[in-house]
Write a protein that holds these residues in place. Sequence first.
Motif, PDB file in Angstrom:
ATOM      1  N   LYS A  56     -12.591  39.709 -82.617  1.00  0.00           N
ATOM      2  CA  LYS A  56     -13.307  41.364 -82.279  1.00  0.00           C
ATOM      3  C   LYS A  56     -12.473  42.300 -82.540  1.00  0.00           C
ATOM      4  O   LYS A  56     -11.515  42.420 -81.926  1.00  0.00           O
ATOM      5  CB  LYS A  56     -14.117  41.267 -80.921  1.00  0.00           C
ATOM      6  N   ASP A  57     -12.977  43.353 -83.368  1.00  0.00           N
ATOM      7  CA  ASP A  57     -12.012  44.410 -83.966  1.00  0.00           C
ATOM      8  C   ASP A  57     -11.308  45.030 -82.588  1.00  0.00           C
ATOM      9  O   ASP A  57     -12.174  45.637 -81.803  1.00  0.00           O
ATOM     10  CB  ASP A  57     -12.908  45.352 -84.741  1.00  0.00           C
ATOM     11  N   TYR A  58     -10.063  44.938 -82.575  1.00  0.00           N
ATOM     12  CA  TYR A  58      -9.471  45.779 -81.548  1.00  0.00           C
ATOM     13  C   TYR A  58      -9.615  47.328 -81.568  1.00  0.00           C
ATOM     14  O   TYR A  58      -9.385  47.997 -80.512  1.00  0.00           O
ATOM     15  CB  TYR A  58      -7.845  45.412 -81.415  1.00  0.00           C
ATOM     16  N   SER A  59     -10.006  47.754 -82.652  1.00  0.00           N
ATOM     17  CA  SER A  59     -10.204  49.321 -82.745  1.00  0.00           C
ATOM     18  C   SER A  59     -11.064  49.669 -82.055  1.00  0.00           C
ATOM     19  O   SER A  59     -11.092  50.983 -81.419  1.00  0.00           O
ATOM     20  CB  SER A  59     -10.418  49.787 -84.192  1.00  0.00           C
ATOM     21  N   ASN A  60     -12.110  48.830 -81.415  1.00  0.00           N
ATOM     22  CA  ASN A  60     -13.199  49.268 -80.462  1.00  0.00           C
ATOM     23  C   ASN A  60     -12.525  49.750 -79.248  1.00  0.00           C
ATOM     24  O   ASN A  60     -12.847  50.673 -78.678  1.00  0.00           O
ATOM     25  CB  ASN A  60     -14.117  48.266 -80.493  1.00  0.00           C
ATOM     26  N   GLY A  61     -11.780  48.756 -78.724  1.00  0.00           N
ATOM     27  CA  GLY A  61     -10.928  48.892 -77.562  1.00  0.00           C
ATOM     28  C   GLY A  61     -10.017  50.212 -77.682  1.00  0.00           C
ATOM     29  O   GLY A  61      -9.900  50.945 -76.747  1.00  0.00           O
ATOM     30  N   LEU A  62      -9.339  50.228 -78.728  1.00  0.00           N
ATOM     31  CA  LEU A  62      -8.420  51.538 -79.006  1.00  0.00           C
ATOM     32  C   LEU A  62      -9.222  52.748 -79.057  1.00  0.00           C
ATOM     33  O   LEU A  62      -8.868  53.712 -78.350  1.00  0.00           O
ATOM     34  CB  LEU A  62      -7.651  51.406 -80.168  1.00  0.00           C
ATOM     35  N   ASP A  63     -10.419  52.882 -79.596  1.00  0.00           N
ATOM     36  CA  ASP A  63     -11.411  53.932 -79.606  1.00  0.00           C
ATOM     37  C   ASP A  63     -11.937  54.131 -78.074  1.00  0.00           C
ATOM     38  O   ASP A  63     -11.819  55.362 -77.796  1.00  0.00           O
ATOM     39  CB  ASP A  63     -12.596  53.712 -80.496  1.00  0.00           C
ATOM     40  N   ILE A  64     -12.032  53.238 -77.172  1.00  0.00           N
ATOM     41  CA  ILE A  64     -12.491  53.541 -76.061  1.00  0.00           C
ATOM     42  C   ILE A  64     -11.226  54.250 -75.172  1.00  0.00           C
ATOM     43  O   ILE A  64     -11.509  55.222 -74.634  1.00  0.00           O
ATOM     44  CB  ILE A  64     -12.644  52.259 -75.287  1.00  0.00           C
ATOM     45  N   LEU A  65      -9.815  53.715 -75.449  1.00  0.00           N
ATOM     46  CA  LEU A  65      -8.924  54.227 -74.771  1.00  0.00           C
ATOM     47  C   LEU A  65      -8.555  55.845 -75.582  1.00  0.00           C
ATOM     48  O   LEU A  65      -8.248  56.759 -74.331  1.00  0.00           O
ATOM     49  CB  LEU A  65      -7.804  53.340 -75.088  1.00  0.00           C
TER      50      LEU A  65
END
Length: 322
Positions: free
Chosen positions: A9-18
């Motif tokens: 699952k693309d970690y960029s989604n989490g980084l975008d949230i951060l």
Amino acid sequence: MSESKTVFKDYSNGLDILASEIGPKFVEYRKHWDNAKNIESSGPLQIDFELLDNCNQRCIMCPRGYLSDSDEYSLNTNARLSVDDMKSAIDQAAEGNLYCVGFSIGEPLLTKKELYAGISHAAQKGVVDIILTTNALLLDEECSNRLLESELTRLHVSIDATTPQTYSQIRGKGFERVIKNLNYFLKRREELNKRLPIVRVSFVEQEQNRHEKADFINQWVNKVESVSVQTMLLSPENKDIAAYDIEAHEKKFDCDYPWKMVEIVANGDLYPCCTFCGLNHLKLGNIKDTTILEAWEGKKMQAVKDGLADESLRVCSVCQRF
């Protein structure tokens, strides 16, 4: 243990949230992180702490398990990093370029008092990314609520299985408790209408659990921000490092950790990375004898960087290929 990671699952989604929740300083931090070799830094971007030299599990892929009886490494000594030493290290690094603090070595929830103090102090010093890596056995309701009230930005939970049987082969007892604890954490985070901390679950793929990989991804992909499937690579012992034929193997990755971080283990020793195979080779000093910024700018750290660049540091050359 050294692991090459494939994130399903693309970690960029989490980084975008951060980035959305934290703001421009997080964006600045990640740009610096991604280009660490090309941007001069006045100190480590990240410090990883080992609060206690022990764990409440003996996983078969972790050196705490398979090297626990080794004469070459000193592991599971119950050495404990004091709150004062931890705070002092954060204070020193905050004078430089500190963005991130991680509690990721051993099992941090065995030392909850120190963990909570570290999270709070890091936030007070302007650290924007605070990471906890845990097996979640001790992530009970009280702990979950405490962490959700804190400045923690990322929770990483190591699980490695979808059934108690497979879990017990790899990690031992406690599968049902871990799943219960993590589900409560996620439910409570939703009830509080919070986006942080983001949650990553990890699965170290190996013979014992390979048949559960697809089920693991499907189980968590719609519940958490990141599902990480990792390839198991056992850390080499000293005899392996000495005997390894470097010329016969290609690099699997180019290490840039000495341009990004330092690790502080429970006895106060400083290292330029988190690999176990560096414990007997890459010590930069001890926080009792040197400051974080002195170690960062010192001759030993420069020697590590030079050794990586010209392949003269054997332990690093082996680690990048093993």
